[in-house]
Enzyme design. Structure first.
Site, PDB file in Angstrom:
ATOM      1  N   LYS A 141      -1.431   0.764 -17.570  1.00  0.00           N
ATOM      2  CA  LYS A 141      -0.514  -0.057 -16.533  1.00  0.00           C
ATOM      3  C   LYS A 141       0.129  -1.374 -17.473  1.00  0.00           C
ATOM      4  O   LYS A 141       1.379  -1.662 -16.969  1.00  0.00           O
ATOM      5  CB  LYS A 141      -1.281  -0.755 -15.686  1.00  0.00           C
TER       6      LYS A 141
ATOM      7  N   ILE B   2       0.635   5.208  -1.741  1.00  0.00           N
ATOM      8  CA  ILE B   2       1.804   4.159  -1.840  1.00  0.00           C
ATOM      9  C   ILE B   2       3.066   5.129  -2.021  1.00  0.00           C
ATOM     10  O   ILE B   2       4.039   4.741  -1.510  1.00  0.00           O
ATOM     11  CB  ILE B   2       1.591   3.391  -2.974  1.00  0.00           C
TER      12      ILE B   2
ATOM     13  N   TYR C 153      -6.846   3.249 -18.037  1.00  0.00           N
ATOM     14  CA  TYR C 153      -6.160   2.988 -16.860  1.00  0.00           C
ATOM     15  C   TYR C 153      -5.191   1.553 -17.276  1.00  0.00           C
ATOM     16  O   TYR C 153      -4.355   1.605 -16.893  1.00  0.00           O
ATOM     17  CB  TYR C 153      -6.652   2.773 -15.597  1.00  0.00           C
TER      18      TYR C 153
ATOM     19  N   THR D 223      -6.625   3.605  -1.796  1.00  0.00           N
ATOM     20  CA  THR D 223      -5.814   4.806  -1.600  1.00  0.00           C
ATOM     21  C   THR D 223      -6.694   5.728  -2.347  1.00  0.00           C
ATOM     22  O   THR D 223      -7.266   5.698  -3.063  1.00  0.00           O
ATOM     23  CB  THR D 223      -4.262   4.697  -2.108  1.00  0.00           C
TER      24      THR D 223
END
Length: 314
Positions: free
Chosen positions: A183, A29, A179, A216
């Site tokens: 975020k 990204i 994670y 990704t």
């Protein structure tokens, strides 16, 4: 909005004369975001931990866009000395910075690791590294006419699994929980940055975005299911390409009328894909006191304070 698709990107405005920094621009990204900004005329600094991959990404963008103004720079967000050195090089150039896209990140590492400064790697990279970078680049941002900071969060920021009471996973480590916590911190940071900019009378716009669902390189440590989906080529069904996943960041970075302190993402079903636009922020990000506490903790851990032109709110 009409024209916003991964196929055309026809709504991207002319960015000639603008300077941008994109972290994690060596692939995925981050590369897609940086590449499209270059295509729209911006001068873009591709920042990444792997110097060789980052240089190759910048060279690819240069080949693909005639007259491109690009360069690669080493930046390891898991090393505060690297952050300081990167910002120092840009500061020495004494050029205004119009746009900072805080995109780089790590996800779901199988065991707890620490940064060079002793922080848990996920939170240290995804939040603390970007907090320090933004603070060190703030004078360059405030030298621009209408600077923006876009911080890339994730759909999972809405999860109840976030543990801001143990952000460095000192008591218990689970990769996905670390994670998710980082975020949520991204959203809290973006909102608190806006509040502090407003209090200082600074013309800075800070927003958070999430890319929706994508498969990704970030998922290389993710679940067996996600890896199997990638190998089976099913990303088109439950995910999307890096170019499509970059649309919310590009939307928030370039369009007029973006709401300061807002949260943006795909507006399709379950926000996994679709046209970018405003989306509902995590409930846990609604408390300014929590954001203020995170900010003060981040200052203490990184040693970075933000040099606002007016007195910084307590």
């Amino acid at each position: 909005m009409t024209g916003w698709s991964a196929r055309t990107l026809s709504a991207l405005p002319d960015l000639s004369g603008r300077v941008a920094v994109v972290t994690g621009a060596s692939g995925g990204i981050g590369f897609a975001t940086a590449r499209q900004l270059v295509g729209a005329g911006a001068e873009v600094v591709f920042a990444g931990r792997d110097a060789e991959r980052t240089r190759a990404a910048a060279e690819q963008a240069s080949r693909e866009v005639p007259g491109a103004r690009v360069r690669a720079a080493a930046l390891d967000l898991a090393d505060l000395a690297s952050v300081a050195a990167f910002a120092g090089h840009l500061t020495a150039e004494a050029r205004a910075l119009d746009l900072l896209v805080n995109n780089a990140g790590v996800m779901n590492l199988p065991e707890r690791r620490t940064t060079r400064d002793g922080f848990e790697v996920t939170f240290g990279t995804n939040h603390l590294g970007h907090f320090a970078l933004t603070g060190r680049l703030l004078p360059l941002l405030l030298a621009a006419r209408a600077p923006r900071v876009v911080t890339v969060s994730a759909l999972v920021a809405r999860s109840r699994l976030a543990h801001l009471d143990d952000p460095l996973s000192e008591h218990r480590y689970r990769g996905m929980t670390a994670y998710i916590t980082s975020k949520l911190a991204n959203v809290l940071f973006a909102q608190e940055l806006q509040r502090r900019a407003d209090a200082a009378g600074a013309p800075l716009t800070s927003v958070a975005v999430h890319p929706g669902a994508s498969l990704t390189g970030l998922q290389r440590h993710s679940s067996r299911l996600a890896q199997a989906v990638g190998r089976a080529g099913l990303g088109r069904v439950i995910g999307q390409s890096a170019t499509a996943a970059a649309l919310p960041a590009l939307y928030a970075a370039t369009l007029p009328g973006i709401r300061p302190g807002g949260f943006y993402g795909p507006t399709g079903r379950l926000e996994c894909r679709g046209t970018p636009g405003p989306v509902k922020p995590p409930k846990a990000a609604a408390d300014p006191a929590r954001a203020g506490e995170l900010w003060r903790m981040s200052e203490r851990l990184t040693g970075v304070t933000y040099p606002w032109p007016a007195s910084d709110p307590a």
